[in-house]
Design a protein around this motif. Structure first.
Motif, mmCIF file in Angstrom:
data_model
loop_
_atom_site.group_PDB
_atom_site.id
_atom_site.type_symbol
_atom_site.label_atom_id
_atom_site.label_comp_id
_atom_site.label_asym_id
_atom_site.label_seq_id
_atom_site.Cartn_x
_atom_site.Cartn_y
_atom_site.Cartn_z
ATOM 1 N N VAL A 60 0.832 -1.201 0.000
ATOM 2 C CA VAL A 60 0.000 0.000 0.000
ATOM 3 C C VAL A 60 0.867 1.252 0.000
ATOM 4 C CG1 VAL A 60 -1.693 1.320 1.323
ATOM 5 C CG2 VAL A 60 -1.962 -1.143 1.088
ATOM 6 N N LYS A 64 0.743 4.353 -2.576
ATOM 7 C CA LYS A 64 0.525 5.725 -2.116
ATOM 8 C C LYS A 64 1.683 6.643 -2.499
ATOM 9 C CE LYS A 64 -2.554 5.030 1.837
ATOM 10 N NZ LYS A 64 -2.731 5.237 3.300
ATOM 11 N N VAL A 67 0.983 8.607 -5.497
ATOM 12 C CA VAL A 67 -0.265 9.365 -5.565
ATOM 13 C C VAL A 67 -0.052 10.848 -5.880
ATOM 14 C CG1 VAL A 67 -2.215 10.213 -4.195
ATOM 15 C CG2 VAL A 67 -1.665 7.775 -4.207
ATOM 16 N N SER A 277 -6.260 -3.540 -3.598
ATOM 17 C CA SER A 277 -5.451 -2.402 -3.145
ATOM 18 C C SER A 277 -6.233 -1.419 -2.292
ATOM 19 C CB SER A 277 -4.885 -1.655 -4.350
ATOM 20 O OG SER A 277 -5.916 -1.033 -5.094
ATOM 21 N N ARG A 278 -7.557 -1.363 -2.462
ATOM 22 C CA ARG A 278 -8.406 -0.426 -1.747
ATOM 23 C C ARG A 278 -8.011 1.016 -2.037
ATOM 24 N NH1 ARG A 278 -7.061 -1.548 3.851
ATOM 25 N NH2 ARG A 278 -8.470 0.182 4.257
ATOM 26 N N SER A 279 -7.570 1.293 -3.265
ATOM 27 C CA SER A 279 -7.166 2.643 -3.638
ATOM 28 C C SER A 279 -7.568 2.930 -5.075
ATOM 29 C CB SER A 279 -5.649 2.813 -3.480
ATOM 30 O OG SER A 279 -5.233 4.055 -4.004
ATOM 31 N N SER A 280 -8.483 3.878 -5.248
ATOM 32 C CA SER A 280 -8.893 4.269 -6.596
ATOM 33 C C SER A 280 -7.757 4.936 -7.346
ATOM 34 C CB SER A 280 -10.091 5.227 -6.527
ATOM 35 O OG SER A 280 -11.213 4.595 -5.975
ATOM 36 N N GLY A 282 -4.514 4.516 -6.744
ATOM 37 C CA GLY A 282 -3.497 3.508 -7.031
ATOM 38 C C GLY A 282 -3.857 2.651 -8.229
ATOM 39 N N LEU A 358 -8.297 7.711 -1.831
ATOM 40 C CA LEU A 358 -7.364 6.970 -1.007
ATOM 41 C C LEU A 358 -8.100 5.860 -0.278
ATOM 42 C CD1 LEU A 358 -5.325 9.955 0.424
ATOM 43 C CD2 LEU A 358 -4.672 8.423 -1.418
ATOM 44 N N THR A 359 -7.354 4.995 0.380
ATOM 45 C CA THR A 359 -7.988 3.874 1.071
ATOM 46 C C THR A 359 -8.828 4.380 2.238
ATOM 47 O OG1 THR A 359 -6.022 3.625 2.455
ATOM 48 C CG2 THR A 359 -6.144 2.284 0.472
ATOM 49 N N THR A 394 -14.270 -0.029 -2.883
ATOM 50 C CA THR A 394 -13.339 0.512 -3.864
ATOM 51 C C THR A 394 -13.525 -0.135 -5.229
ATOM 52 O OG1 THR A 394 -11.769 0.817 -2.047
ATOM 53 C CG2 THR A 394 -10.919 1.062 -4.276
#
Length: 449
Positions: A60, A64, A67, A277-280, A282, A358-359, A394
């Motif tokens: 993660v 990040k 980002v 990943s729980r990140s748009s 990313g 973000l997560t 996500t």
């Protein structure tokens, strides 16, 4: 001769792994992560739990890390490239309109599920001793948080909304200056390609990241924790599934006249990575890549996808806050009325940028609770299961970020139907640099772009 055994020797383990479809690698990481996490929890193997947590955290962190420069250069380049897009203003307005429409549908589903199932009733959760988050969301915080007081701080503290603001201003300035700013635009495009190429290497580590992230959640929380939150968990997953597979399919079929199956075939790599990943943000390079491969013109995709990755959150900002607000209200014995439900819908559509790609969705949740006047201590109830819920949220976010440009392009008759109806093979086999190369004409977007 001694060369015969070499010619017939079996491929190395690494070679066999590389030949395995990427989705299968991620599934293998998921299964192995669950098994190792369960083993670490059941046998109380602390070093294994720590190892899984470290692997997930590093993955993660690597996502990040990219980002700030990724968001800034992607938005700047996309805004600047709008000068090459016919009817750019109309496309931007229609994109925002479809963002709002899908968000309203998603929040309606979330509210409907919450009213039908009453997720907070009978949970018997103890709220004594819970503290409100140190950093809470409010409309003043949201509005003032858009404008940076220090450019360096916006990047070092990863204030995504502020970075988006700076990038939009810079992109508009590039358009205004024209040829004088061409070197800045070329540099930004080169930096964007560099970042996406490096980030692609990180994305290739997703199976390992999956192992660590899933393993950590199982080792730390187990399954017992889900029991008091069972209804809420089912509601979030069911609501996201209804939007992801139901609403989006209907929109593709009736609003755009497209076969939904092709969308999921093409967009699945991005949806899959988002779940892990729980990140748009990313997932942004993959989301843009699948969107272009599904026939959206490159110039339009380069605007719509980065913009959606920082503002369009059907899972985190629509379904989840509506369900969580009902859950918290019922746990604390507070009745919600029609006015409150309308406020939830309003917050979901207008405030979704607060999640910033973000997560996690804690900022959006505190914004919703504070608007309704609900106890912010209720956020503490949901923190324990937030990682489990965030995966499906996500995935829904990213699917919507790919869907809207396709719907808009189809209605504008600029979608490459040949590319859409023939989703290409393994997305991860192509050169990573191709992510940053826009199509040269709207209706002629290549299926292999």
């Amino acid at each position: 001769m001694s060369t015969a055994p070499e010619a017939t020797s079996s491929p190395s383990v690494l070679a066999r792994i590389r030949r395995t479809p990427f989705w299968a690698q991620i599934v293998a990481g998921l299964v192995l992560g669950v098994a190792l996490g369960y083993l670490a929890r059941a046998a109380d193997i602390s070093w294994l739990a720590t190892t899984l947590e470290t692997i997930g955290r590093i993955f993660v962190q690597l996502l990040k890390l990219a980002v700030p420069p990724l968001v800034f250069t992607a938005i700047l380049v996309s805004v600047a490239n709008l000068r090459n897009v016919a009817n750019a203003a109309r496309l931007a307005v229609r994109t925002l309109l479809w963002f709002a429409i899908t968000s309203l549908i998603a929040v309606a589903i979330g509210l409907g599920l919450g009213l039908l199932t009453n997720p907070g009733e009978g949970t018997n959760l103890k709220t004594e001793g819970l503290k409100a988050p140190k950093s809470t969301g409010s409309w003043i915080d949201f509005l003032t948080g858009i404008f940076p007081t220090n450019i360096v701080t916006a990047f070092t503290e990863v204030e995504v909304l502020q970075i988006v603001f700076l990038a939009i201003v810079a992109g508009a300035a590039v358009i205004k200056l024209g040829a004088k700013a061409e070197p800045v635009l070329k540099l930004s495009e080169s930096v964007l390609e560099l970042i996406q190429t490096a980030l692609w290497w990180v994305i290739r580590l997703s199976p390992l990241g999956t192992l660590g992230l899933i393993g950590k959640s199982v080792a730390k929380y187990g399954w017992d924790l889900l029991e008091p939150f069972a209804t809420l968990t089912v509601d979030v997953y069911l609501g996201c599934a209804l939007v992801l597979f139901g609403v989006y399919s209907l929109l593709l079929k009736f609003a755009a006249g497209l076969n939904p199956v092709n969308f999921f075939k093409g967009a699945w790599p991005a949806i899959q990575l988002a779940f892990v990943s729980r990140s748009s943000v990313g997932t942004l390079p993959v989301t843009r890549r699948v969107t272009e491969r599904l026939g959206v013109p490159g110039e339009y995709a380069s605007f719509a996808v980065p913009f959606g990755a920082t503002t369009k959150m059907d899972g985190c900002a629509a379904i989840y806050p509506s369900l969580a607000a009902i859950f918290v209200a019922q746990v604390y014995g507070i009745d919600l009325g029609i006015k409150d439900y309308l406020l939830i819908a309003f917050v979901s559509v207008i405030g979704s940028a607060a999640t910033a790609g973000l997560t996690g969705a804690i900022v959006m949740l505190t914004l919703t609770l504070s608007t309704l006047g609900l106890p912010l201590e209720g956020v503490g109830l949901l923190l324990a299961i937030d990682p489990i819920l965030d995966m499906v949220r996500t995935a829904t976010n990213v699917a919507g970020q790919a869907l809207v440009p396709i719907v808009v392009a189809a209605r504008e008759k600029t979608l490459d139907l040949v590319a859409y109806n023939n989703p290409a093979g393994d997305l991860y086999d192509a050169a990573p640099a191709a992510v940053a190369v826009p199509a040269q004409s709207g209706a002629k977007a290549s299926a292999t772009a």
